[in-house]
Design an enzyme around this catalytic site. Structure first.
Site, PDB file in Angstrom:
ATOM      1  N   ASP A 185      56.554  -4.561   8.285  1.00 52.29           N
ATOM      2  CA  ASP A 185      56.531  -4.059   9.660  1.00 52.29           C
ATOM      3  C   ASP A 185      56.843  -5.303  10.479  1.00 52.29           C
ATOM      4  OD1 ASP A 185      55.694  -3.638  12.335  1.00 52.29           O
ATOM      5  OD2 ASP A 185      54.574  -1.892  11.666  1.00 52.29           O
ATOM      6  N   HIS A 186      58.037  -5.371  11.042  1.00 47.13           N
ATOM      7  CA  HIS A 186      58.463  -6.665  11.608  1.00 47.13           C
ATOM      8  C   HIS A 186      57.568  -7.099  12.773  1.00 47.13           C
ATOM      9  CE1 HIS A 186      60.717  -4.328  14.641  1.00 47.13           C
ATOM     10  NE2 HIS A 186      60.719  -5.434  15.354  1.00 47.13           N
ATOM     11  N   HIS A 248      54.448   0.143  14.336  1.00 45.54           N
ATOM     12  CA  HIS A 248      54.205  -1.047  15.154  1.00 45.54           C
ATOM     13  C   HIS A 248      52.943  -0.922  16.024  1.00 45.54           C
ATOM     14  CE1 HIS A 248      58.103  -1.880  13.692  1.00 45.54           C
ATOM     15  NE2 HIS A 248      58.804  -1.337  14.650  1.00 45.54           N
TER      16      HIS A 248
HETATM   17  C1  BG6 Z   1      62.294  -0.800  15.376  1.00 44.80           C
HETATM   18  C2  BG6 Z   1      62.603   0.552  15.926  1.00 44.80           C
HETATM   19  O1  BG6 Z   1      61.376  -0.718  14.326  1.00 44.80           O
HETATM   20  O2  BG6 Z   1      61.737  -1.612  16.403  1.00 44.80           O
HETATM   21  C3  BG6 Z   1      63.535   0.457  17.113  1.00 44.80           C
HETATM   22  O3  BG6 Z   1      63.202   1.348  14.918  1.00 44.80           O
HETATM   23  C4  BG6 Z   1      63.005  -0.497  18.145  1.00 44.80           C
HETATM   24  O4  BG6 Z   1      63.759   1.742  17.679  1.00 44.80           O
HETATM   25  C5  BG6 Z   1      62.600  -1.819  17.499  1.00 44.80           C
HETATM   26  O5  BG6 Z   1      64.010  -0.711  19.115  1.00 44.80           O
HETATM   27  C6  BG6 Z   1      61.863  -2.705  18.476  1.00 44.80           C
HETATM   28  O6  BG6 Z   1      61.667  -3.956  17.902  1.00 44.80           O
HETATM   29  P1  BG6 Z   1      61.606  -5.272  18.802  1.00 44.80           P
HETATM   30  O7  BG6 Z   1      61.299  -6.357  17.849  1.00 44.80           O
HETATM   31  O8  BG6 Z   1      62.931  -5.380  19.457  1.00 44.80           O
HETATM   32  O9  BG6 Z   1      60.513  -5.011  19.781  1.00 44.80           O
END
Ligand code: BG6
Length: 509
Positions: A185-186, A248
């Site tokens: 989960d980044h 997230h």
């Molecule tokens: C991804 C979603 O996991 O996270 C996207 O699939 C979203 O829809 C993105 O735009 C948001 O990530 P960050 O790191 O740009 O906040």
């Protein structure tokens, strides 16, 4: 951070590696790790895909991605050449055994050349339909068995609901041991998200008030100003609840609500996080509107630019019922949080990009100050700003200098940029480095993924059975639809991100 000479020689095999994820995120992150001398001394990146690609063209494509996304200044020819010769390409069909046999031969050959065993990391950067196939094929090819030296990496979407996620997780665990599976989960790779643990548990002053006695409610906002972009095909089948909240925002909830860990052991932290999800009160299916809001953007603005509605975006049906905004009210039923609402919201095409958690403290038990002294009374709150302005703001009341008694809300702030003069690493750099170091702390276990699905299932089921009749119900460039009556407890509301973030801009008084 540990030093790199300890990382074992590594083969990084990226399935679907000619796609967007590798181009935008994985390759720029691996290259940055390389520049920082955080890659193992011996490594190889094997790109696997169906297409007939020439390695030189592929390397050029990756260089272009690095120049666009890596955030580093110009890449030098020398550093790129030294890195790029470690990239190779294998073509094949992931549903057939041939490519796995090729991969095995390739790994064995590398180990022979290196005169040492190498750890093997299989990264599934493919569409999710392949997630159930690749692990089985890897196992059949005899590539999954070495528990200490082999890992598999997967990223959301892990299933589309509880049942499919459970089935997929069972497939993973049939082929690999849980300790070999790294579910990304980044958000967990973001510095500000990791800092929640440091902030809560490395300082003595907040933990004693981090509970229902002092906290009135918590809001978690992850807003984006972008629309669905070119991901219509995936997004229209997912929607905001699956795309953002199931993963997230649930991660943020866990970090904010978890009990202190006893040690920094990966499983200890993950146990504490999953306890939060298990304690979340079941959302009653007969009163979904009191617990969940959905929205879809119509035409509107992005800054000064006019933008189209969701239904007019590329690859979106004109009658789409997919939500681009979702909000939930959750309760964590344990001693610490019983009856404290946690409001989570996320949306696309909002006025600005902002991710933040606000802890709203209870009002003081009685107001001893005269009403004339508190015209702008606001309860104290703590804002953890995750992005784009990374920092923490504590807002409280102070006496305004002057002969009259007047209280004003003021802010104390911590700002990453001001306090640390080092660049904040990209989330994937941290996560890829952790995979190579076999550190699973920032990765999701199957029980956590399944528990997060379980929480949102009543909402998903209700929304599926009852189509929204008012879509589109917010204009692009606004903060989403109105909250229906009964969603917020009396006195609660979303905090205004713009105002708080303004306060933490460097130089702003
Ligand atoms: C991804 C979603 O996991 O996270 C996207 O699939 C979203 O829809 C993105 O735009 C948001 O990530 P960050 O790191 O740009 O906040």
């Amino acid at each position: 951070m540990k030093t790199t000479d300890k990382i074992k020689p590594t083969v990084f095999a990226i399935f679907g590696g000619s796609g967007d994820l590798t181009w935008r995120k994985l390759m720029p992150s691996l290259f940055n790790l390389y520049l920082q001398k955080n890659m193992p001394e011996k490594f190889s990146i094997i790109i696997l895909d169906r297409l007939d690609l020439k390695i030189e063209a592929l390397r050029k494509h990756f260089l272009d991605g690095i120049n666009t996304f890596s955030g580093h200044n110009k890449v030098t020819t020398k550093s790129w050449a030294a890195f790029a010769h470690n990239i190779s390409y294998l073509q094949g069909d992931f549903k057939k055994p041939e490519i796995y046999n090729l991969l095995k031969e390739h790994c064995t050959k590398l180990e022979e050349d290196w005169h040492t065993q190498a750890q093997r990391i299989f990264y599934m950067a493919t569409p999710s339909v392949m997630f159930g196939i690749i692990p089985v094929q890897l196992k059949n090819a005899g590539l999954s068995g070495d528990h200490k030296w082999t890992r598999i990496v997967v990223e959301k979407p892990i299933g589309a609901d509880f049942e499919s996620a459970e089935t997929l997780n069972n497939t993973f665990t049939d082929c690999f041991m849980e300790s070999q599976i790294f579910r990304i989960d980044h958000y967990l790779g973001k510095e500000t998200v990791q800092n929640i643990l440091a902030f809560r548990f490395a300082n003595p002053m907040f933990e004693p008030i981090w509970n229902r006695r002092y906290v009135d409610y918590v809001t978690i906002t992850v807003a984006e100003d972008i629309g669905v972009e070119h991901r219509g095909e995936y997004y229209d089948g997912a929607g905001a609840l699956r795309d953002m909240i199931q993963n997230h925002l649930m991660q943020l909830l866990c970090l904010i609500a978890m009990e202190p860990m006893v040690s920094f052991d990966a499983d200890e932290i993950r146990n504490k996080k999953v306890d939060v999800l298990h304690a979340v009160r079941h959302i009653p299916p007969d009163s979904i509107s009191k617990y969940a809001i959905r929205g879809q953007y119509g035409k509107g603005h992005n800054g000064s630019k006019r933008v189209c509605s969701y239904r007019e975006e590329e690859k979106i049906s004109l009658h789409s019922n997919t939500e681009t905004y979702a909000a939930l009210k959750l309760f964590v039923d344990n001693w610490r949080w019983h009856d404290v609402p946690f409001y989570l919201r996320t949306g696309k095409r909002m006025p600005r990009q902002v991710s933040e958690v606000t802890i709203h403290f209870r009002a003081v038990p009685h107001k001893s100050f005269p009403l004339s002294a508190i015209p702008d009374w606001q309860t104290s709150c703590l804002v953890i700003s995750i992005q784009p302005d990374e920092g923490i703001v504590l807002r409280f009341q102070a006496k305004k200098p002057g002969i009259r008694l007047l209280l004003k809300p003021v802010a104390m702030r911590f700002n990453y940029e001001e306090s640390f003069s080092v660049p904040v690493p990209e989330a994937y750099e941290t996560l890829l480095w952790d995979v190579m170091n076999n550190d699973a702390t920032l990765f999701m276990r199957s029980d956590q993924v399944n528990a997060a699905w379980k929480i949102i299932m009543p909402v998903l089921d209700f929304w599926k059975a009852n189509k929204a009749v008012d879509f589109p119900n917010y204009s692009a460039g606004t903060w989403g639809p109105e909250s229906p009556e009964g969603f917020f407890n009396p006195g609660h509301m979303w905090s205004s991100p713009t105002e708080l973030l303004e306060e933490i801009k460097p130089g702003k008084k």
